[in-house]
Design a protein around this motif. Structure first.
Motif, PDB file in Angstrom:
ATOM      1  N   PHE A  24     -42.215  20.940   7.853  1.00  0.00           N
ATOM      2  CA  PHE A  24     -43.177  21.633   8.074  1.00  0.00           C
ATOM      3  C   PHE A  24     -44.928  20.507   6.937  1.00  0.00           C
ATOM      4  O   PHE A  24     -44.218  20.056   6.443  1.00  0.00           O
ATOM      5  N   GLY A  25     -45.617  20.975   9.118  1.00  0.00           N
ATOM      6  CA  GLY A  25     -46.681  19.562   8.627  1.00  0.00           C
ATOM      7  C   GLY A  25     -47.555  19.454   9.796  1.00  0.00           C
ATOM      8  O   GLY A  25     -47.711  20.813  10.350  1.00  0.00           O
ATOM      9  N   ALA A  26     -48.700  18.866   9.710  1.00  0.00           N
ATOM     10  CA  ALA A  26     -49.165  18.757  10.841  1.00  0.00           C
ATOM     11  C   ALA A  26     -48.991  17.980  12.349  1.00  0.00           C
ATOM     12  O   ALA A  26     -49.877  17.831  13.345  1.00  0.00           O
ATOM     13  N   ALA A  27     -47.932  17.220  12.117  1.00  0.00           N
ATOM     14  CA  ALA A  27     -47.004  16.265  12.628  1.00  0.00           C
ATOM     15  C   ALA A  27     -46.906  17.593  13.884  1.00  0.00           C
ATOM     16  O   ALA A  27     -46.538  18.174  13.995  1.00  0.00           O
ATOM     17  N   VAL A  28     -47.541  17.427  15.310  1.00  0.00           N
ATOM     18  CA  VAL A  28     -47.421  17.519  16.752  1.00  0.00           C
ATOM     19  C   VAL A  28     -46.026  17.873  17.026  1.00  0.00           C
ATOM     20  O   VAL A  28     -45.270  19.101  17.089  1.00  0.00           O
ATOM     21  N   GLY A  29     -45.215  17.067  16.351  1.00  0.00           N
ATOM     22  CA  GLY A  29     -43.895  17.442  16.525  1.00  0.00           C
ATOM     23  C   GLY A  29     -43.249  18.279  15.627  1.00  0.00           C
ATOM     24  O   GLY A  29     -41.714  19.054  15.436  1.00  0.00           O
ATOM     25  N   SER A  30     -44.043  19.117  14.301  1.00  0.00           N
ATOM     26  CA  SER A  30     -43.893  20.462  13.772  1.00  0.00           C
ATOM     27  C   SER A  30     -44.856  21.393  13.930  1.00  0.00           C
ATOM     28  O   SER A  30     -44.347  22.212  13.317  1.00  0.00           O
ATOM     29  N   LEU A  31     -45.164  20.908  14.745  1.00  0.00           N
ATOM     30  CA  LEU A  31     -46.240  22.642  15.547  1.00  0.00           C
ATOM     31  C   LEU A  31     -45.595  22.906  16.665  1.00  0.00           C
ATOM     32  O   LEU A  31     -44.954  24.045  16.239  1.00  0.00           O
ATOM     33  N   VAL A  32     -45.623  21.907  17.429  1.00  0.00           N
ATOM     34  CA  VAL A  32     -44.180  22.190  18.937  1.00  0.00           C
ATOM     35  C   VAL A  32     -42.638  21.202  18.827  1.00  0.00           C
ATOM     36  O   VAL A  32     -42.898  20.430  17.818  1.00  0.00           O
ATOM     37  N   PRO A  33     -41.685  22.688  19.555  1.00  0.00           N
ATOM     38  CA  PRO A  33     -40.606  20.810  19.401  1.00  0.00           C
ATOM     39  C   PRO A  33     -40.630  20.133  19.770  1.00  0.00           C
ATOM     40  O   PRO A  33     -41.503  19.246  20.488  1.00  0.00           O
ATOM     41  N   ARG A  34     -39.935  19.198  19.201  1.00  0.00           N
ATOM     42  CA  ARG A  34     -39.332  17.828  19.793  1.00  0.00           C
ATOM     43  C   ARG A  34     -38.883  17.880  21.063  1.00  0.00           C
ATOM     44  O   ARG A  34     -38.026  18.513  21.165  1.00  0.00           O
ATOM     45  N   GLY A  35     -38.863  16.051  21.687  1.00  0.00           N
ATOM     46  CA  GLY A  35     -38.141  15.999  22.631  1.00  0.00           C
ATOM     47  C   GLY A  35     -38.956  17.130  23.934  1.00  0.00           C
ATOM     48  O   GLY A  35     -38.448  16.641  25.452  1.00  0.00           O
ATOM     49  N   PHE A  36     -40.137  17.238  23.972  1.00  0.00           N
ATOM     50  CA  PHE A  36     -40.111  17.356  25.595  1.00  0.00           C
ATOM     51  C   PHE A  36     -40.700  16.345  25.791  1.00  0.00           C
ATOM     52  O   PHE A  36     -41.150  14.962  25.393  1.00  0.00           O
ATOM     53  N   ALA A  37     -41.347  16.193  27.256  1.00  0.00           N
ATOM     54  CA  ALA A  37     -41.685  14.716  27.707  1.00  0.00           C
ATOM     55  C   ALA A  37     -43.138  14.208  28.015  1.00  0.00           C
ATOM     56  O   ALA A  37     -43.497  12.948  28.123  1.00  0.00           O
ATOM     57  N   ALA A  38     -43.886  15.445  27.133  1.00  0.00           N
ATOM     58  CA  ALA A  38     -45.280  14.768  27.364  1.00  0.00           C
ATOM     59  C   ALA A  38     -46.064  16.060  26.125  1.00  0.00           C
ATOM     60  O   ALA A  38     -45.333  17.452  26.283  1.00  0.00           O
ATOM     61  N   TYR A  39     -46.998  15.989  25.520  1.00  0.00           N
ATOM     62  CA  TYR A  39     -47.623  16.858  24.483  1.00  0.00           C
ATOM     63  C   TYR A  39     -49.307  16.772  25.201  1.00  0.00           C
ATOM     64  O   TYR A  39     -49.645  15.556  25.090  1.00  0.00           O
ATOM     65  N   ALA A  40     -49.789  18.025  24.586  1.00  0.00           N
ATOM     66  CA  ALA A  40     -51.522  17.236  24.637  1.00  0.00           C
ATOM     67  C   ALA A  40     -52.045  18.352  23.700  1.00  0.00           C
ATOM     68  O   ALA A  40     -51.405  18.751  22.900  1.00  0.00           O
ATOM     69  N   ARG A  41     -52.492  17.664  23.714  1.00  0.00           N
ATOM     70  CA  ARG A  41     -53.941  18.693  22.039  1.00  0.00           C
ATOM     71  C   ARG A  41     -55.559  19.246  23.361  1.00  0.00           C
ATOM     72  O   ARG A  41     -56.160  18.321  22.917  1.00  0.00           O
ATOM     73  N   VAL A  42     -55.758  20.863  22.662  1.00  0.00           N
ATOM     74  CA  VAL A  42     -56.516  21.497  23.230  1.00  0.00           C
ATOM     75  C   VAL A  42     -57.198  21.245  21.667  1.00  0.00           C
ATOM     76  O   VAL A  42     -57.325  21.629  21.139  1.00  0.00           O
ATOM     77  N   LEU A  43     -58.601  20.357  22.425  1.00  0.00           N
ATOM     78  CA  LEU A  43     -59.250  21.088  21.352  1.00  0.00           C
ATOM     79  C   LEU A  43     -60.114  21.650  21.648  1.00  0.00           C
ATOM     80  O   LEU A  43     -60.857  22.196  22.482  1.00  0.00           O
ATOM     81  N   LEU A 246     -55.108  18.301  31.264  1.00  0.00           N
ATOM     82  CA  LEU A 246     -56.064  16.883  31.472  1.00  0.00           C
ATOM     83  C   LEU A 246     -57.322  16.958  32.279  1.00  0.00           C
ATOM     84  O   LEU A 246     -58.317  16.688  32.058  1.00  0.00           O
ATOM     85  N   ALA A 247     -56.674  17.555  33.209  1.00  0.00           N
ATOM     86  CA  ALA A 247     -57.430  17.452  34.832  1.00  0.00           C
ATOM     87  C   ALA A 247     -58.285  19.366  34.508  1.00  0.00           C
ATOM     88  O   ALA A 247     -58.522  19.569  35.255  1.00  0.00           O
ATOM     89  N   ALA A 248     -58.351  20.340  34.197  1.00  0.00           N
ATOM     90  CA  ALA A 248     -58.554  20.874  33.676  1.00  0.00           C
ATOM     91  C   ALA A 248     -60.230  21.248  33.065  1.00  0.00           C
ATOM     92  O   ALA A 248     -60.182  20.501  32.183  1.00  0.00           O
ATOM     93  N   SER A 249     -60.757  21.398  33.839  1.00  0.00           N
ATOM     94  CA  SER A 249     -62.376  21.095  33.355  1.00  0.00           C
ATOM     95  C   SER A 249     -62.658  22.209  32.439  1.00  0.00           C
ATOM     96  O   SER A 249     -64.132  21.501  31.385  1.00  0.00           O
ATOM     97  N   ASP A 250     -62.515  23.298  32.431  1.00  0.00           N
ATOM     98  CA  ASP A 250     -62.877  23.956  31.185  1.00  0.00           C
ATOM     99  C   ASP A 250     -62.459  23.343  29.969  1.00  0.00           C
ATOM    100  O   ASP A 250     -62.368  24.328  29.108  1.00  0.00           O
ATOM    101  N   LEU A 251     -61.344  22.950  29.601  1.00  0.00           N
ATOM    102  CA  LEU A 251     -60.558  21.990  28.756  1.00  0.00           C
ATOM    103  C   LEU A 251     -61.201  20.322  28.115  1.00  0.00           C
ATOM    104  O   LEU A 251     -61.360  20.033  29.323  1.00  0.00           O
ATOM    105  N   GLU A 252     -61.048  20.623  27.146  1.00  0.00           N
ATOM    106  CA  GLU A 252     -61.417  19.220  26.467  1.00  0.00           C
ATOM    107  C   GLU A 252     -60.077  19.116  25.902  1.00  0.00           C
ATOM    108  O   GLU A 252     -58.738  19.473  25.105  1.00  0.00           O
ATOM    109  N   VAL A 253     -59.257  17.836  27.139  1.00  0.00           N
ATOM    110  CA  VAL A 253     -58.035  17.557  26.130  1.00  0.00           C
ATOM    111  C   VAL A 253     -57.442  16.614  25.478  1.00  0.00           C
ATOM    112  O   VAL A 253     -58.131  15.297  26.151  1.00  0.00           O
ATOM    113  N   VAL A 254     -56.444  16.150  24.689  1.00  0.00           N
ATOM    114  CA  VAL A 254     -56.029  14.736  24.773  1.00  0.00           C
ATOM    115  C   VAL A 254     -55.107  14.619  25.054  1.00  0.00           C
ATOM    116  O   VAL A 254     -54.215  15.210  24.507  1.00  0.00           O
ATOM    117  N   GLU A 255     -54.586  13.766  25.329  1.00  0.00           N
ATOM    118  CA  GLU A 255     -52.832  12.978  25.602  1.00  0.00           C
ATOM    119  C   GLU A 255     -52.449  12.699  23.805  1.00  0.00           C
ATOM    120  O   GLU A 255     -52.614  12.191  23.467  1.00  0.00           O
TER     121      GLU A 255
END
Length: 272
Positions: A24-43, A246-255
């Motif tokens: 439990f914590g703020a690491a990406v792999g603690s918020l959603v499962p580990r092992g996916f090919a890629a991850y995105a953060r929607v601000l 990442l290409a969605a114009s209405d979202l601000e996303v960082v990988e």
């Protein structure tokens, strides 16, 4: 609309999450499962002095800061410390030089525009139903509501609960430090939620408008988390899905990566 957000009575549909989540914590792999090919953060958007949503990039341009994978909004806004209130409301505090004087992003909640766009993108990568999880502490019991009056002081009374009793008190998905009420839904149901079309006549769920805290499709090809204490939403999935976000114009996303941590003190780039 009667089959929107159908109550999921078996929390075991979420059992796959436990072995793939980090501590439990703020690491990406603690918020959603580990092992996916890629991850995105929607601000989640910040706000200007007139409460108009603005991107973190626009704020960073004004403050001389940088938006990067583990950026934190208070550092991007150039606040003097984590707990410093924004300088704008009622002259609460004199702004520091170069500080953003607008509002903070919402924690644990996407805006309607962002939720709608996210639902559209996720829908393009989804076959079948979704499992939607809402944190049990999301005011399901009903809050206090203002009762109309004429010539009398206002009286406070309990608002009706947002869930039918058998749902409110039914089995929940138990994860470390969080328990969730589960529903079945379609991507279009999420769009209806963003548009305010998931109304009180949809039983047993009377959501008004709120953000799912966990979300995944039946085939588990992706997973989304909007953690109640964080100001961004994380999605893990295929390379194609993350590129679409990442290409969605209405979202601000960082990988991001599954090891990136999004805690309040984890921005080591935007420091004094």
């Amino acid at each position: 609309m009667p089959d929107m957000f159908r109550y999921e009575r078996d929390p075991r549909v979420g059992d796959w999450l436990r072995p793939r989540l980090g501590p439990f914590g703020a690491a990406v792999g603690s918020l959603v499962p580990r092992g996916f090919a890629a991850y995105a953060r929607v601000l989640h958007p910040m706000y200007d002095a007139d409460d108009v949503p603005v991107t973190w990039s626009a704020v960073a341009a004004a403050t001389g800061r940088v938006v990067h994978p583990t950026a934190q909004s208070w550092r991007v806004a150039r606040r003097p410390d984590l707990h410093a209130p924004q300088a704008r409301p009622l002259g609460q505090r004199v702004a520091e030089p170069g500080e953003w004087t607008g509002g903070e992003p919402a924690e644990g909640s996407l805006g309607a525009t962002e939720l709608r766009t996210l639902a559209e993108v996720l829908g393009r990568h989804t076959v079948g139903d979704l499992v939607v999880a809402f944190w049990e502490g999301t005011s399901w019991e009903g809050g206090m509501q203002l009762v109309a009056w004429i010539g009398e002081p206002p009286a406070l009374g309990p608002a009706p609960p947002d869930l039918a009793p058998e749902v409110l008190h039914g089995p929940k998905l138990e994860l470390p430090h969080r328990a969730y009420v589960l529903f079945r839904a379609r991507p279009s149901d999420l769009e209806a939620l963003a548009d305010g079309r998931a109304r009180a006549d949809v039983d047993p769920f009377r959501p008004g408008w709120r953000t799912p805290n966990l979300l995944w499709p039946d085939d588990r090809s992706w997973c989304l988390a909007t953690e109640v204490d964080l100001d961004s939403t994380v999605v893990g999935g295929s390379r194609e899905l993350v590129d679409d976000l990442l290409a969605a114009s209405d979202l601000e996303v960082v990988e991001v990566t599954e090891t990136d941590s999004l805690g309040w003190l984890d921005d080591t780039v935007n420091v004094p």
